[in-house]
Write a protein that holds these residues in place. Structure first.
Motif, mmCIF file in Angstrom:
data_model
loop_
_atom_site.group_PDB
_atom_site.id
_atom_site.type_symbol
_atom_site.label_atom_id
_atom_site.label_comp_id
_atom_site.label_asym_id
_atom_site.label_seq_id
_atom_site.Cartn_x
_atom_site.Cartn_y
_atom_site.Cartn_z
ATOM 1 N N ASP A 87 0.842 -1.198 0.000
ATOM 2 C CA ASP A 87 0.000 0.000 0.000
ATOM 3 C C ASP A 87 0.878 1.249 0.000
ATOM 4 O O ASP A 87 2.080 1.195 0.294
ATOM 5 C CB ASP A 87 -0.987 0.008 1.173
ATOM 6 C CG ASP A 87 -0.328 0.243 2.527
ATOM 7 O OD1 ASP A 87 0.922 0.219 2.610
ATOM 8 O OD2 ASP A 87 -1.068 0.450 3.515
ATOM 9 N N GLU A 88 0.263 2.367 -0.345
ATOM 10 C CA GLU A 88 1.010 3.615 -0.470
ATOM 11 C C GLU A 88 1.404 4.237 0.867
ATOM 12 O O GLU A 88 2.494 4.814 0.969
ATOM 13 C CB GLU A 88 0.204 4.598 -1.322
ATOM 14 C CG GLU A 88 0.101 4.147 -2.778
ATOM 15 C CD GLU A 88 -0.825 5.006 -3.604
ATOM 16 O OE1 GLU A 88 -0.341 5.718 -4.510
ATOM 17 O OE2 GLU A 88 -2.053 4.953 -3.340
ATOM 18 N N MET A 91 4.767 3.051 1.892
ATOM 19 C CA MET A 91 5.834 3.641 1.084
ATOM 20 C C MET A 91 6.136 5.070 1.532
ATOM 21 O O MET A 91 7.297 5.498 1.555
ATOM 22 C CB MET A 91 5.447 3.624 -0.392
ATOM 23 C CG MET A 91 6.541 4.127 -1.325
ATOM 24 S SD MET A 91 8.034 3.099 -1.309
ATOM 25 C CE MET A 91 7.492 1.688 -2.277
ATOM 26 N N VAL A 92 5.100 5.797 1.908
ATOM 27 C CA VAL A 92 5.294 7.170 2.395
ATOM 28 C C VAL A 92 6.181 7.167 3.632
ATOM 29 O O VAL A 92 7.058 8.030 3.790
ATOM 30 C CB VAL A 92 3.938 7.839 2.700
ATOM 31 C CG1 VAL A 92 4.138 9.155 3.448
ATOM 32 C CG2 VAL A 92 3.163 8.086 1.415
ATOM 33 N N VAL A 106 3.184 3.162 -8.898
ATOM 34 C CA VAL A 106 2.157 2.159 -8.612
ATOM 35 C C VAL A 106 2.093 1.201 -9.802
ATOM 36 O O VAL A 106 1.903 1.621 -10.940
ATOM 37 C CB VAL A 106 0.785 2.808 -8.372
ATOM 38 C CG1 VAL A 106 -0.297 1.735 -8.221
ATOM 39 C CG2 VAL A 106 0.822 3.686 -7.119
ATOM 40 N N THR A 109 -2.731 -3.507 -8.342
ATOM 41 C CA THR A 109 -3.754 -3.315 -7.311
ATOM 42 C C THR A 109 -4.229 -4.683 -6.829
ATOM 43 O O THR A 109 -4.010 -5.702 -7.486
ATOM 44 C CB THR A 109 -4.965 -2.524 -7.842
ATOM 45 O OG1 THR A 109 -5.555 -3.250 -8.935
ATOM 46 C CG2 THR A 109 -4.551 -1.140 -8.311
ATOM 47 N N ARG A 213 -3.276 -0.253 -3.511
ATOM 48 C CA ARG A 213 -2.416 0.095 -4.636
ATOM 49 C C ARG A 213 -0.968 -0.195 -4.240
ATOM 50 O O ARG A 213 -0.507 0.255 -3.196
ATOM 51 C CB ARG A 213 -2.591 1.579 -4.990
ATOM 52 C CG ARG A 213 -3.928 1.880 -5.652
ATOM 53 C CD ARG A 213 -4.303 3.357 -5.568
ATOM 54 N NE ARG A 213 -3.218 4.250 -5.953
ATOM 55 C CZ ARG A 213 -2.998 4.677 -7.206
ATOM 56 N NH1 ARG A 213 -3.782 4.253 -8.190
ATOM 57 N NH2 ARG A 213 -2.007 5.501 -7.468
ATOM 58 N N TYR A 214 -0.276 -0.948 -5.082
ATOM 59 C CA TYR A 214 1.082 -1.407 -4.783
ATOM 60 C C TYR A 214 2.130 -0.500 -5.449
ATOM 61 O O TYR A 214 2.238 -0.475 -6.675
ATOM 62 C CB TYR A 214 1.286 -2.829 -5.307
ATOM 63 C CG TYR A 214 0.638 -3.916 -4.485
ATOM 64 C CD1 TYR A 214 1.393 -4.973 -3.974
ATOM 65 C CD2 TYR A 214 -0.730 -3.921 -4.231
ATOM 66 C CE1 TYR A 214 0.810 -5.987 -3.232
ATOM 67 C CE2 TYR A 214 -1.333 -4.934 -3.497
ATOM 68 C CZ TYR A 214 -0.563 -5.957 -2.997
ATOM 69 O OH TYR A 214 -1.153 -6.958 -2.267
ATOM 70 N N PRO A 215 2.935 0.221 -4.648
ATOM 71 C CA PRO A 215 4.006 1.036 -5.214
ATOM 72 C C PRO A 215 5.357 0.334 -5.137
ATOM 73 O O PRO A 215 5.594 -0.505 -4.266
ATOM 74 C CB PRO A 215 3.998 2.276 -4.310
ATOM 75 C CG PRO A 215 3.600 1.724 -2.964
ATOM 76 C CD PRO A 215 2.709 0.528 -3.227
ATOM 77 N N THR A 217 9.751 1.177 -5.684
ATOM 78 C CA THR A 217 10.742 2.235 -5.865
ATOM 79 C C THR A 217 12.151 1.674 -5.742
ATOM 80 O O THR A 217 12.373 0.650 -5.071
ATOM 81 C CB THR A 217 10.553 3.364 -4.827
ATOM 82 O OG1 THR A 217 11.386 4.471 -5.169
ATOM 83 C CG2 THR A 217 10.917 2.902 -3.429
#
Length: 252
Positions: A87-88, A91-92, A106, A109, A213-215, A217
């Motif tokens: 999830d986002e 990541m944040v 992203v 999902t 939602r999958y991010p 990085t």
């Protein structure tokens, strides 16, 4: 002459060491450490294999687990080159720990479903049955992406649940259900596809409105940042998307 010979031998030994990739980081430069949410395990195992096939000499090492636990490890300095979360918000947190914009993308999902053992000993037919007395329900812990989503979905359906166990990864929830330790659990639809006939799946009304939602990085903590960026691009591309779709993930 003895000093000259010793110097020559030392030089040859050093040259041999460098040729073997020891001390120059040669082999490490082609090893990519990828931290990924547990629900991505089957898909990322195949994606990593395809990436290796297209990059000669590259080894992708997957570390999978609960997104929150992986994020904590990264914050403590774990040598991850790439992070893919479920999830986002998770990541944040990683971005905040890093003190920089990591520009996550992203790439997939996922939605939740209700699973019960194949023999369904508690007679679960709908999400409302989870509120019955005596039903042993297992959920992901609230701080875990699947746990946060589970509670949003249960709230949306008006179902009050007291879980007998709260797990740190969605794979642990599935494990409790398949082993008979729980009467029911909430997992991702991708986990149901991976489990095959080991569980019975029950759709939850409104689940499509609670989407994770999958991010992903590149973390850029090593000399492999360019390779990490290539992996992120590959995961976001058409070939990897085919693998993800077959595993049950939705498109961004």
């Amino acid at each position: 002459m003895r000093r000259a010979l010793a110097g020559t031998l030392a030089g040859l030994l050093l040259a041999g060491t460098a040729a073997c990739g020891i001390g120059d980081g040669g082999s490490d430069d082609r090893r990519l450490e990828v931290f990924a949410a547990a629900s991505l395990t089957p898909a990322f195992t195949e994606i990593a294999r395809e990436f290796e096939d297209r990059h000669d000499g590259v080894e992708v090492r997957l570390s999978v687990g609960g997104s929150s636990a992986l994020a904590a490890q990264i914050g403590e300095g774990a040598p991850a080159d790439v992070f893919a979360a479920a999830d986002e918000p998770t990541m944040v947190k990683v971005e905040q720990e890093a003190g920089e914009d990591l520009s996550p993308v992203v790439f997939a999902t996922n939605t939740l479903v209700l699973v019960v053992p194949v023999d369904d000993p508690a007679g679960i037919e709908a999400v409302d049955d989870l509120a019955r007395a005596g039903v042993k329900v297992v959920l992901c812990a609230p701080q875990v992406p699947c746990g946060a989503a589970s509670r949003r979905l249960l709230a949306a359906t008006g179902t009050r649940v007291r879980p007998v166990s709260e797990e740190q990864a969605v794979s642990d929830v599935m494990g409790k259900v398949t082993s008979g330790q729980a009467d029911a659990g909430l997992v991702y639809r991708t986990d149901v596809l991976a489990a095959g006939d080991r569980v019975k799946c029950i759709q939850i009304p409104g689940a499509a409105r609670v989407v994770n939602r999958y991010p992903i990085t590149a973390l850029g903590r090593s000399g492999r940042s360019a390779l990490a960026e290539e992996f992120v691009e590959f995961v976001s591309g058409d070939e990897a998307r085919t693998v993800l779709a077959e595993a049950g993930f939705g498109t961004p």
